[in-house]
Design a protein around this motif. Structure first.
Motif, PDB file in Angstrom:
ATOM      1  N   ARG A   1       0.536  -1.132  -0.302  1.00  0.00           N
ATOM      2  CA  ARG A   1       0.399   0.004  -0.124  1.00  0.00           C
ATOM      3  C   ARG A   1       1.281   1.534   0.267  1.00  0.00           C
ATOM      4  O   ARG A   1       1.869   1.137   0.517  1.00  0.00           O
ATOM      5  CB  ARG A   1      -0.707  -0.262   1.137  1.00  0.00           C
ATOM      6  N   HIS A   2       0.266   2.226  -0.622  1.00  0.00           N
ATOM      7  CA  HIS A   2       1.503   3.547  -0.856  1.00  0.00           C
ATOM      8  C   HIS A   2       2.515   3.907  -0.923  1.00  0.00           C
ATOM      9  O   HIS A   2       2.211   4.344  -2.638  1.00  0.00           O
ATOM     10  CB  HIS A   2       1.042   4.474   1.160  1.00  0.00           C
TER      11      HIS A   2
ATOM     12  N   ILE B   1      14.259   3.012  14.197  1.00  0.00           N
ATOM     13  CA  ILE B   1      13.173   3.359  13.913  1.00  0.00           C
ATOM     14  C   ILE B   1      12.905   2.008  12.916  1.00  0.00           C
ATOM     15  O   ILE B   1      13.945   2.047  11.925  1.00  0.00           O
ATOM     16  CB  ILE B   1      12.683   4.831  13.091  1.00  0.00           C
ATOM     17  N   GLN B   2      12.144   1.566  13.274  1.00  0.00           N
ATOM     18  CA  GLN B   2      11.728  -0.088  12.414  1.00  0.00           C
ATOM     19  C   GLN B   2       9.846   0.204  11.023  1.00  0.00           C
ATOM     20  O   GLN B   2       9.533   1.222  11.818  1.00  0.00           O
ATOM     21  CB  GLN B   2      11.775  -0.646  12.639  1.00  0.00           C
TER      22      GLN B   2
ATOM     23  N   ASN C   1       0.222  -4.697   5.770  1.00  0.00           N
ATOM     24  CA  ASN C   1      -0.708  -5.998   5.658  1.00  0.00           C
ATOM     25  C   ASN C   1      -0.314  -6.817   4.830  1.00  0.00           C
ATOM     26  O   ASN C   1      -0.995  -7.535   4.008  1.00  0.00           O
ATOM     27  CB  ASN C   1      -0.852  -4.467   4.057  1.00  0.00           C
ATOM     28  N   LEU C   2       1.194  -7.060   4.608  1.00  0.00           N
ATOM     29  CA  LEU C   2       1.133  -8.366   3.554  1.00  0.00           C
ATOM     30  C   LEU C   2       1.056  -9.260   4.460  1.00  0.00           C
ATOM     31  O   LEU C   2       0.771 -10.676   4.056  1.00  0.00           O
ATOM     32  CB  LEU C   2       3.480  -8.319   4.042  1.00  0.00           C
TER      33      LEU C   2
ATOM     34  N   HIS D   1      14.211   1.734  20.313  1.00  0.00           N
ATOM     35  CA  HIS D   1      12.928   1.497  18.972  1.00  0.00           C
ATOM     36  C   HIS D   1      12.112   1.303  18.777  1.00  0.00           C
ATOM     37  O   HIS D   1      10.794   1.291  20.854  1.00  0.00           O
ATOM     38  CB  HIS D   1      13.121  -0.773  19.556  1.00  0.00           C
ATOM     39  N   GLN D   2      11.027   2.010  18.000  1.00  0.00           N
ATOM     40  CA  GLN D   2       9.883   2.057  17.789  1.00  0.00           C
ATOM     41  C   GLN D   2       9.660   1.578  16.386  1.00  0.00           C
ATOM     42  O   GLN D   2      10.018   1.873  15.310  1.00  0.00           O
ATOM     43  CB  GLN D   2       9.482   3.804  17.791  1.00  0.00           C
ATOM     44  N   ILE D   3       8.461   1.289  16.607  1.00  0.00           N
ATOM     45  CA  ILE D   3       8.140   0.585  14.796  1.00  0.00           C
ATOM     46  C   ILE D   3       6.990   1.336  14.365  1.00  0.00           C
ATOM     47  O   ILE D   3       6.164   1.474  14.991  1.00  0.00           O
ATOM     48  CB  ILE D   3       7.558  -1.366  14.828  1.00  0.00           C
ATOM     49  N   PHE D   4       6.806   1.090  13.699  1.00  0.00           N
ATOM     50  CA  PHE D   4       5.737   1.780  12.383  1.00  0.00           C
ATOM     51  C   PHE D   4       5.130   1.088  11.406  1.00  0.00           C
ATOM     52  O   PHE D   4       6.025   0.362  11.097  1.00  0.00           O
ATOM     53  CB  PHE D   4       5.939   3.332  12.235  1.00  0.00           C
ATOM     54  N   ASP D   5       3.717   1.570  10.374  1.00  0.00           N
ATOM     55  CA  ASP D   5       3.846   0.407   9.386  1.00  0.00           C
ATOM     56  C   ASP D   5       4.113   1.551   8.563  1.00  0.00           C
ATOM     57  O   ASP D   5       3.746   3.206   8.608  1.00  0.00           O
ATOM     58  CB  ASP D   5       2.101   0.881   9.929  1.00  0.00           C
ATOM     59  N   ILE D   6       4.210   1.042   7.607  1.00  0.00           N
ATOM     60  CA  ILE D   6       3.560   1.695   6.218  1.00  0.00           C
ATOM     61  C   ILE D   6       2.892   3.406   6.069  1.00  0.00           C
ATOM     62  O   ILE D   6       3.113   3.504   4.391  1.00  0.00           O
ATOM     63  CB  ILE D   6       3.972   1.016   4.793  1.00  0.00           C
ATOM     64  N   THR D   7       1.972   2.964   6.615  1.00  0.00           N
ATOM     65  CA  THR D   7       0.698   3.761   5.958  1.00  0.00           C
ATOM     66  C   THR D   7       0.670   5.187   7.074  1.00  0.00           C
ATOM     67  O   THR D   7       0.374   5.874   6.700  1.00  0.00           O
ATOM     68  CB  THR D   7      -0.680   2.886   6.845  1.00  0.00           C
TER      69      THR D   7
END
Length: 312
Positions: free
Chosen positions: A108-109, A221-222, A227-228, A289-295
């Motif tokens: 997505r995106h 940052i990860q 959605n995968l 550590h912080q995880i973000f979604d591609i959205t």
């Protein structure tokens, strides 16, 4: 929708990278925070004097400036104490961007690689706008670029533009982004920002990472594409990133992958279990550590770094 969230192409051009300057400028103001202290016993304060930031209060030494003696503490303790200061705007930042071949993918995106590159660009522009010193090391495909010259913004933006090219997913970088480098070996009292989709490292890389965290404030940052793990069951035709041929025809360079509901669920469980172990290990090193979604838009991620004191 933010024009950064879904760029027309995952391969970024000069105009898109220039647009990042606008978003960097309008991130807002960073909260006042106690800056990082690399040695135990050393403390930092928001108290100011002589246009500078106080770093440490300690027993007077012969080389100390007499103007910085703290007479109140001296009178209370009976021992002469002096204050050490540093320039308030002397923010040293080290950016480490490491993209695997898997980062050149997205459902997505845009691609994960593109989101990382956008974030790196915002960090670079923000550092320039705030007058901060920015060193960087960037690895992708078979490319590696590094600089400790804060005025080298144009070179970094050019390298980020090149890093966005999809062709780089055909080559996996084996370079450790935080080890075997003078930039990281000599880094002290810096805000270090690591941008990478990788979750594993060797024992020697771990030792180097621990040393980096001992002397600097490290933020990891990860970015993932959640959605995968929600793709419907079926057969998917996927271009093999190990095959590079601009004249590919028919089924050349394409492989068929079967996905079932159970296999997808297991892949999700395995990924987040490994991610949880990585997060715990990084926390034990003192790394945030912080995880973000591609959205999530790159300016939102940059604001998180601003809230953590990694940006100013």
């Amino acid at each position: 929708m933010s024009p950064l969230l879904s760029p027309e192409s995952p391969e970024l051009d000069d105009a898109h990278l220039a647009l990042l300057a606008h978003y960097a400028k309008h991130l807002g103001r960073a909260p006042k925070a106690i800056r990082f202290a690399p040695h135990s016993g050393e403390r930092r304060s928001r108290q100011k004097g002589h246009g500078m930031e106080m770093l440490e209060l300690r027993a007077y030494q012969a080389s100390d400036d007499l103007r910085h003696i703290d007479w109140r503490v001296t009178a209370r303790t009976g021992q002469t104490h002096t204050r050490l200061y540093a320039q308030e705007n002397d923010h040293q930042r080290l950016l480490l961007l490491d993209l695997s071949s898997s980062a050149y993918f997205g459902t997505r995106h845009t691609f994960i690689s593109t989101r990382f590159i956008q974030l790196a660009g915002i960090i670079a522009w923000r550092s320039k706008q705030q007058g901060d010193t920015l060193s960087y090391r960037v690895t992708y495909g078979n490319q590696e670029h590094a600089s400790n010259k804060s005025a080298n913004l144009s070179a970094l933006l050019s390298q980020l533009k090149d890093a966005s090219q999809i062709a780089h997913r055909a080559s996996a970088s084996n370079t450790s982004i935080w080890s075997n480098s003078l930039l990281t070996n000599k880094a002290h009292n810096k805000d270090v920002i690591i941008l990478t989709d990788k979750q594993n490292w060797s024992d020697s890389e771990e030792s180097a990472l621990i040393r980096l965290a001992q002397h600097n404030s490290v933020h990891w940052i990860q970015i993932i594409d959640s959605n995968l793990f929600n793709l419907p069951a079926g057969q998917y035709q996927i271009v093999d990133s190990q095959i590079v041929d601009s004249q590919m025809t028919n089924n050349q360079g394409v492989k068929s992958v079967s996905i079932s509901k159970n296999s997808m669920q297991q892949a999700k469980l395995d990924f987040f279990a490994e991610n949880s172990r990585m997060k715990e290990k990084l926390a034990s090193f003192g790394i945030r550590h912080q995880i973000f979604d591609i959205t999530e838009a790159p300016e939102k991620i940059a604001r998180y770094l601003l809230s953590q004191g990694a940006l100013h």
